[in-house]
Motif scaffolding. Structure first.
Motif, PDB file in Angstrom:
ATOM      1  N   CYS A 190       0.899  -1.186  -0.139  1.00 56.25           N
ATOM      2  CA  CYS A 190      -0.192   0.018  -0.141  1.00 56.25           C
ATOM      3  C   CYS A 190       0.840   1.217  -0.162  1.00 56.25           C
ATOM      4  O   CYS A 190       0.405   2.468  -0.092  1.00 56.25           O
ATOM      5  N   LEU A 193       1.360   1.891  -4.520  1.00 56.27           N
ATOM      6  CA  LEU A 193       0.465   1.095  -5.570  1.00 56.27           C
ATOM      7  C   LEU A 193       1.021   1.529  -6.924  1.00 56.27           C
ATOM      8  O   LEU A 193       1.073   3.055  -7.240  1.00 56.27           O
ATOM      9  N   THR A 196      -1.750   1.400 -13.618  1.00 53.56           N
ATOM     10  CA  THR A 196      -2.134   0.146 -14.563  1.00 53.56           C
ATOM     11  C   THR A 196      -1.447  -0.372 -15.491  1.00 53.56           C
ATOM     12  O   THR A 196      -1.604  -1.396 -15.847  1.00 53.56           O
ATOM     13  N   ILE A 223      -9.060  -2.474 -15.639  1.00 54.18           N
ATOM     14  CA  ILE A 223      -8.507  -3.426 -15.017  1.00 54.18           C
ATOM     15  C   ILE A 223      -8.178  -4.581 -16.105  1.00 54.18           C
ATOM     16  O   ILE A 223      -7.081  -5.321 -15.962  1.00 54.18           O
ATOM     17  N   THR A 248      -0.079  -7.194  -7.735  1.00 53.25           N
ATOM     18  CA  THR A 248       0.132  -6.162  -6.844  1.00 53.25           C
ATOM     19  C   THR A 248      -0.873  -5.702  -6.234  1.00 53.25           C
ATOM     20  O   THR A 248      -1.271  -5.329  -5.101  1.00 53.25           O
ATOM     21  N   TYR A 249      -2.111  -5.336  -7.135  1.00 52.25           N
ATOM     22  CA  TYR A 249      -3.457  -4.861  -6.709  1.00 52.25           C
ATOM     23  C   TYR A 249      -4.002  -5.930  -5.737  1.00 52.25           C
ATOM     24  O   TYR A 249      -4.724  -5.369  -4.740  1.00 52.25           O
ATOM     25  N   PHE A 253      -5.764  -5.265  -2.035  1.00 57.04           N
ATOM     26  CA  PHE A 253      -7.054  -5.289  -1.878  1.00 57.04           C
ATOM     27  C   PHE A 253      -7.699  -6.715  -1.519  1.00 57.04           C
ATOM     28  O   PHE A 253      -8.855  -6.574  -0.776  1.00 57.04           O
ATOM     29  N   LEU A 290      -9.871  -9.896  -9.710  1.00 56.97           N
ATOM     30  CA  LEU A 290      -9.419  -8.744  -9.328  1.00 56.97           C
ATOM     31  C   LEU A 290     -10.406  -7.617  -9.451  1.00 56.97           C
ATOM     32  O   LEU A 290     -10.730  -6.803  -8.362  1.00 56.97           O
ATOM     33  N   MET A 294     -12.291  -5.459  -6.527  1.00 55.02           N
ATOM     34  CA  MET A 294     -12.280  -4.130  -6.355  1.00 55.02           C
ATOM     35  C   MET A 294     -13.642  -3.501  -6.252  1.00 55.02           C
ATOM     36  O   MET A 294     -13.945  -2.411  -5.790  1.00 55.02           O
TER      37      MET A 294
END
Length: 462
Positions: A190, A193, A196, A223, A248-249, A253, A290, A294
């Protein structure tokens, strides 16, 4: 000592998920923890102008966008103070004073400044305001006596610079300022981040952001087009999770319960990563997971924002009443105290704690010498209430004692007039400020500051 948090954002655009996982989500948790006495959230519009001076309208428009994002994420103006930086002009003056405590070479060594300069392609054409924004941040932090500043990892050099300024100030002028500490996210991912597109930092200027205000479809499209492993061409190919923005996301999350709801074939993220690394798992499947994660996180924020957008006048009122006016009530005299501690020359002679006793001819006589308030370098006099009270028969005393007190007060007025004449002969402007009954020493400083008095010397107190 009170535990105080100060943090904020530059209103150069809507806030994105990098802001959310890096600071916003944590701010809401801290706000609701009850651990801190005061929490200040600053919309740093003045700082944003340092690299947007040619487009101030952009900053003005985005103030409300940032405020909407704050409230949508759960920041509560009843629990924290959300304010606009430019509405607290003392911060700019404090920055000016702090510039004397920092060298150009020290600013040049600040890693965050160097990175930001490179990102904006400033090279040798660096706006001075932008170059010195670590000093501006230090004034923001110290003005609010912040003990804790929640930041991402990339901002740690800024906090260290603020700590250096505090130590320098305290070594010269005595222990006055509070040395802040940084609070970074517990989840290391975090802290920074990526965008994209896989770039090291999510940035509005690079166009690689997922905004908190994006629609459900906009989030899905971003995404599904995210950067993954360029060598993972076929589903059967082994893939790398290092530097893979999708994973990584997910680190930032996903939670175990998400797998139960959206991807029950896997118990947790470690199992998903292991399958991807050995091959046989496609990027599309991971991206769909993902997206589900999200959308669940951003859905309530999006809905709340849509509701708040119908009440823009009320949002401005929150910024005014709960923000700027609340700050003024908090500590409007801070800068006067700074002037007093630094010994910047000018003295305000105070005589007691009441409103001015001078009326009619006496008041007019004084004003000949003092001029009007708010001179650039002021000399302020506050005459106590005594003579006024005596003349209105509000104090019952034996005649002789009463006469002695009147003479004493008259002498004090004469002394002040002579001092004013002396200063005016030196080309120094002077002014008369009026105080109300029942004010404290800090109130004197606050009122003096409003008349631009540089230093207050308390000759006597009531």
């Amino acid at each position: 000592m009170e535990k105080i948090i100060l943090t904020g954002d530059r209103p150069t655009g809507r806030l994105h998920v990098g802001h959310y996982v890096g600071s916003l989500k944590r701010r809401v948790e801290l706000q609701n923890s009850g651990e801190y006495d005061k929490i200040f959230i600053m919309i740093a519009d003045a700082q944003a102008l340092t690299d947007n001076a040619d487009n101030p309208e952009k900053i003005r428009q985005n103030i409300i966008e940032v405020a909407l994002d704050y409230l949508s994420c759960g920041l509560d103006p009843e629990k924290c103070t959300i304010f606009i930086q430019s509405q607290v002009p003392e911060l700019a003056e404090l920055s000016f004073f702090y510039m004397n405590l920092v060298t150009v070479s020290r600013l040049q060594r600040n890693p965050t400044v160097k990175t930001e300069i490179q990102m904006r392609n400033f090279e040798t054409s660096i706006p001075v305001g932008f170059f010195t924004y670590p000093i501006s941040q230090a004034s923001d932090i110290t003005a609010f006596k912040a003990t804790t500043v929640p930041v991402g990892e990339d901002q740690l050099p800024m906090i260290e610079q603020a700590r250096e300024i505090v130590r320098k100030f305290n070594s010269v002028y005595g222990e006055t300022l509070v040395e802040p500490t940084a609070l970074i996210p517990e989840n290391e991912v975090c802290c920074r981040l990526p965008g994209t597109d896989g770039k090291a930092k999510m940035s509005k200027s690079l166009g690689n952001c997922i905004y908190l205000s994006d629609t459900e479809e906009e989030v899905r499209q971003k995404i599904m087009s995210m950067y993954t492993d360029p060598n993972h061409i076929k589903v059967s190919d082994p893939g790398s999770v290092e530097g893979n923005a999708v994973f990584t996301y997910l680190d930032a999350f996903s939670r175990p319960e998400h797998f139960e709801r959206y991807l029950p074939d896997y118990k947790n993220l470690d199992e998903l990563k292991a399958h991807y690394q050995r091959g046989g798992l496609g990027d599309v499947k991971v991206k769909r997971f993902l997206n589900a994660v999200m959308q669940e996180e951003l859905g309530p924020i999006r809905a709340k924002r849509k509701e708040l957008e119908q009440h823009i006048p009320e949002i401005y009122e929150i910024l005014k009443v709960y923000g700027c006016e609340k700050y003024i009530a908090f500590d409007f005299g801070m800068l006067s105290k700074f002037r007093y501690y630094t010994g910047i020359i000018f003295q305000a002679y105070t005589y007691g704690t009441g409103e001015p006793l001078v009326k009619g001819g006496r008041y007019n006589e004084l004003m000949k010498h003092f001029g009007k308030p708010a001179s650039s370098i002021g000399f302020a006099i506050v005459v106590d209430q005594l003579l006024s009270a005596l003349s209105r028969q509000k104090i019952t005393l034996p005649s002789e004692e009463k006469n002695q007190m009147i003479v004493y007060a008259e002498n004090k007025i004469a002394e002040a007039v002579e001092k004013a004449k002396e200063l005016r002969a030196q080309g120094i402007s002077v002014s008369l400020i009026q105080m109300q009954e029942g004010r404290s020493k800090d109130d004197y400083l606050s009122y003096a500051m409003k008349d631009h008095v540089s230093k207050v010397e308390f000759i006597e107190e009531a």
